[in-house]
Enzyme design. Sequence first.
Site, mmCIF file in Angstrom:
data_model
loop_
_atom_site.group_PDB
_atom_site.id
_atom_site.type_symbol
_atom_site.label_atom_id
_atom_site.label_comp_id
_atom_site.label_asym_id
_atom_site.label_seq_id
_atom_site.Cartn_x
_atom_site.Cartn_y
_atom_site.Cartn_z
ATOM 1 N N ARG A 70 -9.685 9.080 -1.462
ATOM 2 C CA ARG A 70 -10.066 9.107 -0.102
ATOM 3 C C ARG A 70 -11.156 10.452 0.181
ATOM 4 O O ARG A 70 -10.546 11.494 -0.427
ATOM 5 C CB ARG A 70 -8.945 9.198 0.860
ATOM 6 N N TYR A 198 -14.397 2.899 -2.533
ATOM 7 C CA TYR A 198 -12.941 3.347 -2.820
ATOM 8 C C TYR A 198 -12.199 2.808 -1.661
ATOM 9 O O TYR A 198 -12.230 3.053 -0.584
ATOM 10 C CB TYR A 198 -12.731 4.902 -3.060
ATOM 11 N N GLY A 199 -10.964 2.375 -2.520
ATOM 12 C CA GLY A 199 -9.948 1.483 -1.413
ATOM 13 C C GLY A 199 -9.610 2.184 -0.148
ATOM 14 O O GLY A 199 -9.827 1.635 0.975
ATOM 15 N N LYS A 207 -5.637 2.497 5.971
ATOM 16 C CA LYS A 207 -5.620 3.935 6.601
ATOM 17 C C LYS A 207 -6.406 3.903 7.801
ATOM 18 O O LYS A 207 -5.925 4.418 9.001
ATOM 19 C CB LYS A 207 -6.205 4.811 5.799
ATOM 20 N N HIS A 227 2.894 6.594 8.783
ATOM 21 C CA HIS A 227 2.742 6.539 7.260
ATOM 22 C C HIS A 227 4.097 6.477 6.538
ATOM 23 O O HIS A 227 4.708 7.458 6.012
ATOM 24 C CB HIS A 227 1.906 7.742 6.785
ATOM 25 N N SER A 249 0.900 11.687 0.441
ATOM 26 C CA SER A 249 0.568 10.536 -0.584
ATOM 27 C C SER A 249 0.854 11.326 -1.858
ATOM 28 O O SER A 249 1.014 12.329 -2.078
ATOM 29 C CB SER A 249 -1.103 10.698 -0.316
ATOM 30 N N ALA A 250 1.176 10.343 -2.772
ATOM 31 C CA ALA A 250 1.431 10.724 -4.138
ATOM 32 C C ALA A 250 2.744 11.426 -4.563
ATOM 33 O O ALA A 250 2.980 12.164 -4.993
ATOM 34 C CB ALA A 250 0.364 11.401 -4.875
ATOM 35 N N CYS A 251 3.727 10.987 -3.162
ATOM 36 C CA CYS A 251 5.293 11.678 -3.656
ATOM 37 C C CYS A 251 6.334 10.500 -3.709
ATOM 38 O O CYS A 251 7.283 10.977 -3.681
ATOM 39 C CB CYS A 251 5.437 12.412 -2.229
ATOM 40 N N LYS A 253 6.437 7.065 -2.751
ATOM 41 C CA LYS A 253 6.917 6.006 -1.684
ATOM 42 C C LYS A 253 6.886 4.746 -2.358
ATOM 43 O O LYS A 253 8.083 4.112 -2.108
ATOM 44 C CB LYS A 253 5.841 6.052 -0.524
ATOM 45 N N THR A 254 6.098 4.443 -3.151
ATOM 46 C CA THR A 254 6.226 3.115 -3.926
ATOM 47 C C THR A 254 7.622 2.905 -4.677
ATOM 48 O O THR A 254 8.119 1.961 -4.473
ATOM 49 C CB THR A 254 4.519 2.781 -4.550
ATOM 50 N N ASP A 278 3.924 1.688 2.395
ATOM 51 C CA ASP A 278 2.992 2.445 2.730
ATOM 52 C C ASP A 278 2.966 2.688 4.375
ATOM 53 O O ASP A 278 2.631 3.859 5.037
ATOM 54 C CB ASP A 278 1.796 2.285 2.327
ATOM 55 N N ASN A 367 -5.996 8.768 -10.009
ATOM 56 C CA ASN A 367 -5.795 8.093 -8.887
ATOM 57 C C ASN A 367 -6.247 6.628 -9.025
ATOM 58 O O ASN A 367 -6.585 5.493 -7.978
ATOM 59 C CB ASN A 367 -6.755 8.503 -7.672
ATOM 60 N N ARG A 369 -5.828 2.662 -9.588
ATOM 61 C CA ARG A 369 -4.771 1.738 -8.653
ATOM 62 C C ARG A 369 -4.728 0.214 -8.992
ATOM 63 O O ARG A 369 -5.412 -0.111 -9.783
ATOM 64 C CB ARG A 369 -5.487 1.799 -7.123
ATOM 65 N N GLY A 494 15.641 5.850 -9.249
ATOM 66 C CA GLY A 494 16.774 5.294 -9.057
ATOM 67 C C GLY A 494 17.960 5.997 -8.433
ATOM 68 O O GLY A 494 18.796 5.656 -7.405
ATOM 69 N N GLU A 495 18.418 7.159 -9.015
ATOM 70 C CA GLU A 495 19.385 7.974 -8.504
ATOM 71 C C GLU A 495 19.231 8.530 -7.001
ATOM 72 O O GLU A 495 20.145 8.987 -6.341
ATOM 73 C CB GLU A 495 19.289 9.256 -9.370
HETATM 74 C C1 OXD Z 1 -2.427 7.357 0.311
HETATM 75 C C2 OXD Z 1 -2.366 5.918 0.113
HETATM 76 O O1 OXD Z 1 -3.465 7.938 -0.124
HETATM 77 O O2 OXD Z 1 -1.261 5.175 0.359
HETATM 78 O O3 OXD Z 1 -1.799 7.804 1.068
HETATM 79 O O4 OXD Z 1 -3.300 5.366 -0.815
HETATM 80 MN MN MN Z 2 -0.334 6.067 1.991
#
Ligand code: OXD
Ligand code: MN
Length: 584
Positions: A70, A198-199, A207, A227, A249-251, A253-254, A278, A367, A369, A494-495
């Site tokens: 992004r 880019y997505g 977003k 978010h 982002s990138a912490c 979440k998924t 997300d 990055n 995907r 998992g913990e």
């Molecule tokens: C982000 C995403 O950048 O979800 O937050 O792709």
């Molecule tokens: Mn995101």
Amino acid sequence: MEIKHAKLKKWVHEMAHLCKPDRIVWCDGSYEEKAALEKEAVSTGELIKLNQSKLPGCVYHRTAVNDVARTENLTYICTSKKIDAGPTNNWMTPKEGYRKAGEFFFGAMRGRTMYVVPFSMGPVGSPFSKIGVELTDSIYVVLNMRIMTRTGKEVLEKLGRDGEFTKCLHSKADLDINRRLILHFPEDNAIWSVGSGYGGNVLLGKKCLALRIASYLAKKEDWMAEHMLIMGVEDPQGHVSYIAAAFPSACGKTNLAMLIPPKGLKKKGYRIWTVGDDIAWMRVDSDGSLWAVNPEYGFFGVAPGTNSKTNPNAMATIKSNTIFTNVLLKKDGTVWWEGGDPPVPKEGLDWMGRPWKPGGEKGAHPNARFTAPITQCPSISNRLEHHHGVPISAIIFGGKRSSLAPLVYESFNWQHGVYVGATMASERTAAQFGKLGEVRRDPMAMLPFCGYNMADYFKHWLKMGKKMARTPKIFHVNWFRLDEKGRFLWPGFGENLRVLEWIIERCRNKADAHRTPIGYVPKLDGLDLTGLNLKKKDLKELFAVRPSEWMEDLADQKKFFELFGEKLPKEIWQEYHALKGRLK
Ligand code: OXD
Ligand code: MN
């Protein structure tokens, strides 16, 4: 297809007049359409078909080298008044936005097809849902939108003769970074994105609509666009509690949304149900509680670091019908990435298409995907399609802080929780521009995604709390605290369920806590740590609250809040001063 919506037809023709495509194709969302588009994209090299016996239905795509993430600096909120975009957004007037981007769009689709993609964010027909129509000259975008949203005929039918929709215009144009803009026109319910493939810049439902435009609509219509991941935690008695959680982002979440219980807790009978990874759209329902839906229908996840240990559910989800972007292409027509499942391939083509061998540069872009249908996720919740979504018991905010924030703490009440969200911050990772380790304030993980003045956004949060008969409890977590040697104190992945278990028990008034100046922290024996080899000293450090460190953070918070001037709600300053008082 007969188009009954006169305004939609008119807009499509106006945009075609601007972009000058050779053809216009209305997408019906059928399987035949998908097969034909794929075939065409494979013939031009836009897509590569992967090994169909190992990865059935999967394709591969490379973006342009300068178009891999992004571009926040080229992303604007276009409102008549600057104050409505606020000090944290780039701003232009709508007039200037249409003019500047209009130049890049002019004739940009010559020789190309303009695809018309009607899509629904949220289950078609749910009171939560919003419809958008994306015009694009990219087959890659059409195929991604088919996974990430509900698309096609059904959506057009829902739209009827005069339904409201977000007008989304996208063209790759010449993919020139100097002629790239991602513009939002909240006052017109429109999005214009040009010059990128880019997505995050071009899948306009994500977003752009589901966060920036939706946050603006949500303020107007009294709901929330956040978010946040949404997950259900099923306890040993079979009761499912739903959690919404915001992380920058990138912490991870998924990973959290698809968590697999560690052995100890699995034995107790815990299970996790994924609703979304997300974005959460949340409303106060007739019962006075906060309910959430995931407006998306797929995952657009970061591939590097994803493997059968860190996220087995994601690995199972992407076995078929997945679009891989900027990963390493192996000789056998399968894919790999750094931090993926072993073995490391002996050779391949990197994300730029160059021959690759291990030991040198990265094979996949950091990055890179995957785009995968959410319905393929083994932990998918049976309430995914429910038109009222799921009731939220807890909201979690989190950031990456090597010190300061304890593993978990609970706010005293909703107003204090809003302050906790507003003071969220995260350390820059190597993937972000700026000084490594530098703290970036990222309220509610919405800094790059809030479509209006963030001071008004905080006000909206405070107001929403007053509309609820029961507010969810608000927590803050930090999986990333380090010891003095720079090692992670908490094992993560998992913990993390051990922390979620405490959170859920707090929501049911079943767990004890220790009151500190910043909020409630678990007692030393508060978490079930069965099977974890955590030293008492490390546990103490994980829960430590050091007033001197917090005073330093307060100074940084103050600088940030002062950006908003008079507009910042007085409740935020109240909480700020109350915390300062408690720390003394
Ligand atoms: C982000 C995403 O950048 O979800 O937050 O792709
Ligand atoms: Mn995101």
